[in-house]
Design a protein around this motif. Structure first.
Motif, PDB file in Angstrom:
ATOM      1  N   UNK A 228       1.043  -1.090   0.114  1.00 53.44           N
ATOM      2  CA  UNK A 228      -0.055   0.141   0.200  1.00 53.44           C
ATOM      3  C   UNK A 228       0.896   1.313  -0.050  1.00 53.44           C
ATOM      4  N   UNK A 229       1.358   1.046   0.429  1.00 57.33           N
ATOM      5  CA  UNK A 229       2.378   2.364   1.145  1.00 57.33           C
ATOM      6  C   UNK A 229       4.407   2.153   0.146  1.00 57.33           C
ATOM      7  N   UNK A 230       4.086   1.368  -0.377  1.00 61.18           N
ATOM      8  CA  UNK A 230       5.456   1.456  -1.006  1.00 61.18           C
ATOM      9  C   UNK A 230       6.252   0.595  -0.274  1.00 61.18           C
ATOM     10  N   UNK A 231       8.109  -0.257  -1.193  1.00 65.52           N
ATOM     11  CA  UNK A 231       7.935  -0.868  -0.232  1.00 65.52           C
ATOM     12  C   UNK A 231       9.347   0.304   0.785  1.00 65.52           C
ATOM     13  N   UNK A 232       9.495   1.666  -0.109  1.00 62.92           N
ATOM     14  CA  UNK A 232      10.659   2.087   0.425  1.00 62.92           C
ATOM     15  C   UNK A 232      10.531   3.325   1.928  1.00 62.92           C
ATOM     16  N   UNK A 233       9.355   3.051   1.710  1.00 61.36           N
ATOM     17  CA  UNK A 233       8.941   3.545   3.126  1.00 61.36           C
ATOM     18  C   UNK A 233       8.435   3.069   4.169  1.00 61.36           C
ATOM     19  N   UNK A 234       8.769   1.260   4.268  1.00 60.10           N
ATOM     20  CA  UNK A 234       8.755   0.658   5.159  1.00 60.10           C
ATOM     21  C   UNK A 234      10.213   0.546   5.408  1.00 60.10           C
ATOM     22  N   UNK A 235      11.050   0.585   4.736  1.00 60.48           N
ATOM     23  CA  UNK A 235      12.250   0.241   4.450  1.00 60.48           C
ATOM     24  C   UNK A 235      13.266   1.351   5.049  1.00 60.48           C
ATOM     25  N   UNK A 236      12.193   2.826   5.346  1.00 62.80           N
ATOM     26  CA  UNK A 236      12.943   3.465   6.029  1.00 62.80           C
ATOM     27  C   UNK A 236      12.515   3.771   7.046  1.00 62.80           C
ATOM     28  N   UNK A 237      11.566   3.073   7.740  1.00 61.84           N
ATOM     29  CA  UNK A 237      10.971   2.739   8.994  1.00 61.84           C
ATOM     30  C   UNK A 237      12.452   2.390  10.000  1.00 61.84           C
ATOM     31  N   UNK A 238      13.528   1.521   9.188  1.00 61.83           N
ATOM     32  CA  UNK A 238      14.341   0.021   9.905  1.00 61.83           C
ATOM     33  C   UNK A 238      15.985   0.940  10.037  1.00 61.83           C
TER      34      UNK A 238
END
Ligand SMILES: Cc1cc2nc3c(=O)[nH]c(=O)nc-3n(C[C@H](O)[C@H](O)[C@H](O)COP(=O)(O)O)c2cc1C
Ligand code: SF4
Ligand code: FES
Lengths: 437, 775, 160
Positions: A228-238
């Motif tokens: 939904x939010x794109x892989x990048x947004x998720x990656x950036x959390x970590x």
């Protein structure tokens, strides 16, 4: 009602619906972006879905931390056999209780994750393997599945996308080893939970001898937000090599134990002090297990500067594991802790291979004798030695899981073993004697 | 042939076919990688962790038993790290293993003992209590001592994969895991003892051999089992003139690792207390012991007088005796006694098959063919019970080469578990020939009235679960199975009893499936004889693929008996007899002057003798022997040299292992009678080797390479080319259909076979629930 | 062997869940659900399930003896499972276990003479953050104090 209060320090991505009224219902789910990721994914090619996962840096949340996008890409799409999705909801690693809340509070998120996995690998059938003790969750999941079928989010031609998918629950019957992926597949096929020879890996020969995507509950639950939010947004959390958040089960001697969703890379001491409300009774930290009882323990000094991610733990020769954090204070008897952990592995060893079957039981016997005061000095090295003789030589990682914490306890808390020598009573045992099964 | 893979093992350049396991590639180079759980031909387990080796570029030690060779791989099997791993693996194993080697049956042949000697630690660091559980008796044959068990799962696999029985399993988990029998506290199985044989330690021991001897005290004599016609090699362990055990220790026979209960244990009739050890002569109506000299004289005199008086003779030979004995007997009858009244019990119509195959090349299958050919069709017989080795071969072929097996039988058979198609026929399977379209008219009539109308219990098609959308339904039934995904176990069939279905359509489709096979072996029993066999061969020809045949017969030398001319119509090698004599039944009913019966019991069903004088060679006082005037105590197969010819026409050598005092090999008895009669010169020496030389020269098909059989191998007889110019008597062909626990007279005197039968009966009484295994 | 219509319906559905020819997959769920209804995995149940999923009774026996939740003999009406694994241990789960044993006078996998309560010391049941935890049949109890355990055992002893 939630089992524990959330913490303001959490980053609530997978757990964002926790606490909403009727959070498990499909209506709540649909109202809060539910199944949108699936619709989005149905417009993507399988390669695009897998690419998004690779960008997200999502690593398996079951304990081994294998990159999920890569795992999905191993499924041979050309194979004429059907492909399957299997959810590992066997959650049995001591210290771990996160998949439980994910299924209890937001079952549709898991279903949606499975649907997207189905799109990515051309699978049309899946099973959620839920440990037998979680019977109420089978009811929760069955209800959610029924709702999804009823509202057209499962079954034939889902929402007009032309995609068919069936998903079922399957109960385990009490066996830690069935959390190991290949043993789980054996169990799913109605057999003893003995692991399989690998290769071939489940991606190629999995459930019912067909290519299978097998992931942990939390891993599947991370998929809808990623799409939904794109892989990048998720990656950036970590952190650089590991994206997103991790549901962390804070257990043991802290004031506010509980399941909290924290960014990967969250500092260990901050987690204990601020998320967990500090050490219980103001005691000092003695030992720390980062991710379930299979991980080597850290002592207090090693916790300084450590962060909750794969690399930081690897640098300390431990592992991030499954997210089952165990905090032990200064009053904890490490011999007793080692014994309890070994009793678990001896009880759960499937018995297939010699070193695990015999090694865990031998260690258990020595530790019982030792804790009761019957230890001799040579036992200490013998325990480390037996563990090392198991390490890397067993059929599956359960043997390692038993050996690693033992080695770390013997090495890091050797003086406590010496304190037990020569018939001395356990210095930490205030009242009562532990009953040994 | 795919390109060979090049790798290095212990510094040696090695080439191996892709897919070869490192453990096997090493073995071929003479490098022994120790292993308990690995056993060639069965599924991989990787459980014992003894075979760990170092492989360059791989961080952990690898199990050589599961690792396929790869180009450029560098393997080391004897490094310090490997040695240490082995040493400690043995230490783990010995923590719970009782050190009772001095009284253990396996002592001296124990793989654990050997390995500890080679790789183990000197002293034990294990000071905790060992778990002790008492020994259990699983069956009359099988004993189990759990603490000795190292859980290598060989027994489970040989029973499930090898035998297709699946009577052993693993229960509990972790350190209390244990091998368990299928009936709770006991086994119900083939009692073949394969589990005992394959056990690397002394956990499984045999009721027959337990505590009898140490392996090194025995002499090991390789000979051929005397029971069924499959012709397994069995190695007798002999001590002080007694057979202590049978096994297949060097695995050199056509049966390699296989033996059934009969081959392994049912030698025990030889020292039954009823065994005859002195000749008996009827005096005043009663049989009394006399010396050999007296008995021989009485027989020789009677024979001579009868010849002189122009009296009539009848001679009945045996399908247990050797080729030499049979040849000598017919020569005796024809040349000395001047009669063609000679016969034996015919158990399969070999004659018609050989005749129908005349002029065709390479049409007779060998035992090895059953393991190698791509497809096999079993007609009529319950192979697993009646021809256990052949059934074993088909299963191995299926497991290793995915051979297509078809079964058309009257009842459920073990082959159903893995057959591509199983068809039940209502009546005698002989109808199958007709139904397959060999004869027009489909005259099954009563048993089936066309599609869908098959009566329950009658013809039906077994629902075939073999093929599903996920591919064939084989899978490891126990354990992790094998890395390559090859078939490895048998799935218990669903209810296979009579599912009424379209019988004719199934047969049509069977025919089409057979046509699509690259090659086929057809095995048939006595349901097929005479013209039915000719039709079957026509049917085989009509498939347009290479077809080989096996005509199933009973007993160790039925095939040899026909080959040697023990029939009134045919001389040795299928030459016609100019004046065909009487067959068995006629002889028994005729008023012959003398009837001479060698090793056969035709009067068993309450028949009374008609002949004026009856001479019988026997081991026991059978119904026939009881009516004799002279009984000559005969040696059994384990007490003589000679050759026998099995089902598939393969000739093998018997080797004498023991002597029973008083008894003599039939060949010797015949020779002595001849000498006593003064006709020895005409018959030639009664030495097995000399007679066999004559057989090689005179009997069609028997000009086989001597070195092959001299060294314990099997040589198939050559085809009998040219039509057999005589009408034989298919109507006389009748098989006894001996199951696993029966073997004619020999079976009646085998303690082991009787104890199994008794324990079955006892179990049936206490637990009347239906048997679970399809047997 | 007969089961309730609900269970029969569940079985029927279960058997259709697995790929054709792979009905064996239903074995463990069938055993679990049937055990809930009939109280234990009896020999009769073993044979029934073997028949329904197309395996030998031995193959079922192999399976049931592997899994710790399948009991060949009946447990109590209330099966009290107390976790003493590491996270619960740190919150004195082991003391709860001793307390229960003493109070009921029974031990691991034993049943009170009236058949009402049985005890089992269990491995981690997935309630580590809310330790110490126990399970009564399938119901979880979290943050259990000695007093709560006492009251719970009392009430189970009386409950209808
Ligand atoms: C002994 C053992 C127990 C395991 N238990 C679990 C478990 O309870 N839940 C889980 O998700 N993974 C467990 N795993 C890890 C799985 O084998 C597997 O790596 C994981 O399910 C893959 O999913 P992931 O890539 O999403 O983490 C276990 C592994 C081992 C060796
Ligand atoms: S390490 Fe060996 S005995 Fe232990 S669980 Fe894995 S396979 Fe089973
Ligand atoms: S032979 Fe390889 S593990 Fe046993």
């Amino acid at each position: 009602m939630l089992y524990n209060e959330p913490s303001p320090l959490e980053t609530r991505i997978l757990s964002r619906r926790f606490g909403l009224p009727d959070s498990a219902s499909i209506d709540t789910y649909l109202r809060t972006d539910g199944y949108k990721a699936f619709l989005k994914a149905s417009g993507m090619t399988p390669e695009q879905i897998i690419e998004e996962l690779k960008i997200s840096n999502l690593r398996g949340r079951g304990g081994a931390g294998f990159p999920t996008g890569m795992k999905w890409s191993f499924v041979p799409r050309q194979s004429p056999k059907p492909k399957y999705i299997v959810v590992n909801a066997d959650e049995s690693e001591p210290g771990t209780c996160k998949d439980r809340v994910l299924m209890e509070y937001d079952p549709h998120q898991l279903i949606e994750g499975c649907l997207i996995a189905g799109l990515a690998v051309d699978a049309h059938k899946g099973w959620i393997y839920i440990r037998g003790e979680y019977r109420y969750l089978i009811e929760v999941m069955d209800k959610a599945l029924a709702e999804a079928y009823e509202k057209g989010w499962l079954g034939k031609n889902i929402q007009g996308t032309g995609f068919d998918f069936d998903l079922y629950t399957h109960t385990g019957a009490g066996a830690y080893e069935c959390g190991e992926e290949s043993a789980l597949l054996e169990s799913l096929e109605g057999k003893r939970g003995v692991p399989r020879i690998r290769p071939p890996f489940p991606a190629v020969v999995g459930a019912f001898q067909c290519p299978t995507v097998l992931n942990n509950v939390e891993t599947f639950c991370a998929v809808p937000p990623i799409i939904l939010n794109g892989g990048k947004a998720f990656a950036d959390l970590g952190v650089p090599k590991a994206g997103g958040t991790k549901l962390t089960c804070l257990t043991g001697h802290v004031n506010r134990p509980g399941v909290y969703e924290l960014r990967l890379g969250f500092p260990v001491m901050q987690m204990i002090e601020e998320v967990g409300g500090g050490m219980r009774n103001g005691k000092k930290l003695k030992a720390f297990i980062p991710g379930g009882s299979s991980c080597p323990l850290l002592n207090a000094a090693e916790c300084e500067g450590a962060t909750m991610d794969y690399d930081s733990m690897a640098a300390r020769k431990s592992m991030l594991g499954s997210g089952g954090v165990v905090v032990m204070d200064e009053d904890t008897c490490m011999v007793k802790a080692a014994l309890r952990i070994m009793r678990f592995y001896a009880h759960e060893s499937c018995g297939w291979c010699i070193p695990c079957r015999e090694g865990t039981t031998w260690l258990r016997k020595i530790l019982i004798r030792f804790h009761e005061g019957g230890g001799v000095r040579s036992d200490i090295d013998l325990m480390a030695d037996i563990s090392k003789n198991m390490l890397g030589r067993t059929f599956c990682p359960l043997g390692d899981a038993a050996a690693l914490p033992t080695i770390s306890i013997v090495e890091k808390f050797r003086e406590e073993f010496e304190d037990h020598l020569n018939g001395k009573p356990c210095p930490f045992e205030h009242a009562g004697q532990m009953v040994m099964a | 042939m795919p390109d060979l893979v090049k790798l290095s093992i212990d510094g040696r350049e090695v080439q191996a076919a892709p897919g070869t396991l490192v453990i096997d590639a090493a073995k071929r180079e003479g490098i022994e990688v120790p292993a308990f759980c690995y056993y060639e031909g069965f599924t991989l387990q990787a459980a014992c962790r003894m075979c760990l080796v170092e492989v360059e570029k791989m961080p952990k030690l690898q199990t050589a038993c599961t690792l396929p060779v790869a180009e450029g791989m560098v393997v080391r099997t004897e490094t310090a790290q490997v040695a240490e791993a082995r040493k400690y693996m043995l230490e783990f194993l010995l923590t719970n293993h009782p050190l009772d080697c001095p009284v253990c049956d396996k002592g001296g042949e124990c793989e654990l003992q050997d390995m500890t000697f080679r790789y183990g630690v000197g002293e034990s660091r294990y000071t905790e209590l060992k778990v002790h559980t008492p020994e259990k008796q699983f069956s009359p044959v099988v004993f189990f001592d759990a603490p000795r068990c190292i859980l290598c799962y060989r027994c489970v696999r040989v029973c499930n994969e090898g035998m297709g029985v699946g009577a052993l399993g693993v229960i509990n988990r972790g350190v209390v895991s244990e091998i368990a029998p299928n009936k709770g506290d006991h086994l119900e199985c083939d009692e073949c003892g394969a589990c005992i044989d394959i056990c690397p330690v002394g956990a499984l021991t045999s009721g027959i051999y337990r505590y009898k001897a140490r392996p090194w005290e025995m002499e090991h004599v390789g000979t051929i089992c005397t029971h069924c016609a499959d012709g397994c090699k069995t190695t007798l362990g002999v001590r002080n003139g007694h057979i202590i055990r049978g096994n297949n220790r060097d695995q050199s026979g056509i049966n390699r690792e296989f033996l059934c209960i009969k081959g392994r244990y049912a030698f025990d009739f030889y020292d039954h207390p009823d065994r005859l050890q002195a000749p008996l002569v009827r005096v005043n109506g009663k049989l009394e012991e006399v010396s050999w000299a007296q008995a021989l004289k009485i027989v020789a005199d009677k024979f001579n007088r009868t010849v002189a008086d122009g009296g009539s003779f009848g001679v009945i030979g045996s399908n247990h005796t050797t080729n030499e004995e049979n040849y000598y007997l017919q020569k005796f009858a024809r040349e000395v006694l001047g009669t063609n009244n000679i016969d034996h019990r015919r158990t399969g119509d070999v004659v018609t098959l050989l005749d129908a195959l005349s002029g065709k090349e390479a049409k007779l299958a060998t035992v090895a063919d059953l393991y190698e050919r791509k497809a096999a069709l079993v007609l009529g017989a319950d192979l697993a019970l009646e021809h256990p080795l052949l059934s074993y071969q088909l299963r191995a072929n299926y497991r290793h080469h995915q051979a297509h097996i078809y079964a058309v039988t009257p009842g459920p058979v073990r082959e159903d578990k893995y057959a591509v198609a199983s068809i039940r026929v209502g009546g005698p399977a002989v109808k199958v020939g007709g139904d397959l379209g060999i004869t027009p008219g489909r005259d099954v009539g009563a048993v089936s009235n066309g599609p869908g109308s098959a009566p329950v219990g009658g013809p039906g098609v077994v629902p075939n679960n073999g093929q599903t959308s996920e591919g064939p339904r084989w899978e490891p039934v126990n354990g992790p199975g094998i890395a390559t995904g090859d078939p490895s176990g048998f799935v218990h069939p669903h209810d296979v009893s009579a599912v009424p279905a379209d019988y004719f359509a199934a047969l049509e489709s069977l025919r089409d499936k057979l046509k699509a096979e690259p090659e086929l072996v057809i095995l048939f029993d006595d349901d097929f004889k005479g013209d039915e066999i000719r039709q079957l061969v026509e049917f085989g020809d009509s498939l347009g693929i290479p077809v080989k045949y096996v005509c199933l017969v009973d007993y160790s030398n039925s095939r040899g008996a026909v080959d040697m001319g023990l029939t009134p119509e045919l001389l040795p090698g299928y030459k016609p007899s100019e004046r065909p004599g009487m067959h068995s039944d006629e002889m028994l009913d005729a008023d012959l002057s003398v009837l001479w019966i060698v090793g056969e019991n035709p009067l068993r069903n309450g028949r009374t003798r008609k002949a004026g004088f009856l001479v019988v060679h026997e081991m026991f006082l059978t119904e026939t022997a009881r009516q004799a005037d002279v009984v000559l105590p005969a040696a059994c197969a384990y007490e003589k040299n000679g050759t026998v010819t099995n089902n598939t026409g393969e000739v093998q050598r018997l080797k004498r292992g023991i002597d029973t005092m008083g008894a003599k090999p039939d060949l010797e008895i015949m020779g002595f009678i001849a000498r006593e009669m003064g006709v020895a010169a005409a018959l030639g020496p009664w030495s097995a080797d000399v007679v066999f030389e004559e057989i090689r020269r005179k009997v069609r098909g028997y000009d086989i390479p001597l070195p092959v059989i001299a060294t314990g191998g099997a040589a198939q007889t050559m085809p009998v080319n040219g039509r057999i110019p005589v009408a034989n008597r298919p109507d006389l062909v009748r098989s006894d259909h001996n199951g696993l626990f029966a073997s004619g007279t020999l079976g009646r005197y085998s303690r082991v076979l009787n104890s199994v039968l008794e324990s079955r009966e006892a179990a049936d009484e206490t637990n009347p629930s239906p048997a679970v295994l399809s047997r | 062997m007969t089961f309730s219509p609900e269970l029969e319906a569940r079985f029927e559905k279960l058997l259709r869940t697995y790929p054709p020819g792979r009905e064996r997959g239903a074995m463990i769920p069938m055993l679990m659900y049937a055990q809930d209804e009939v109280g234990s995995v009896s020999q009769e149940l073993i044979e029934e399930v073997a028949r329904r999923v197309g395996v030998t009774p031995l193959q079922v026996q192999e399976v049931i003896s592997y899994y710790s939740m399948l009991h060949p003999t009946p447990m109590g009406k209330y099966h009290v499972q107390i976790c003493t694994n590491i996270s619960c241990l740190l919150w004195d789960g082991d003391k709860l276990w001793e307390q229960a044993c003493k109070k009921l006078g029974i031990g691991h996998k034993e049943v009170t003479p009236d058949g009402r309560i049985s005890l089992e010391e269990v491995e981690c049941i997935g309630a580590c953050s809310w330790a110490p935890a126990i399970q009564v049949n399938y119901d979880f109890h979290h943050f259990v104090t000695p007093e709560q355990l006492d009251r719970l055992l009392d009430s189970l002893g009386k409950k209808q």
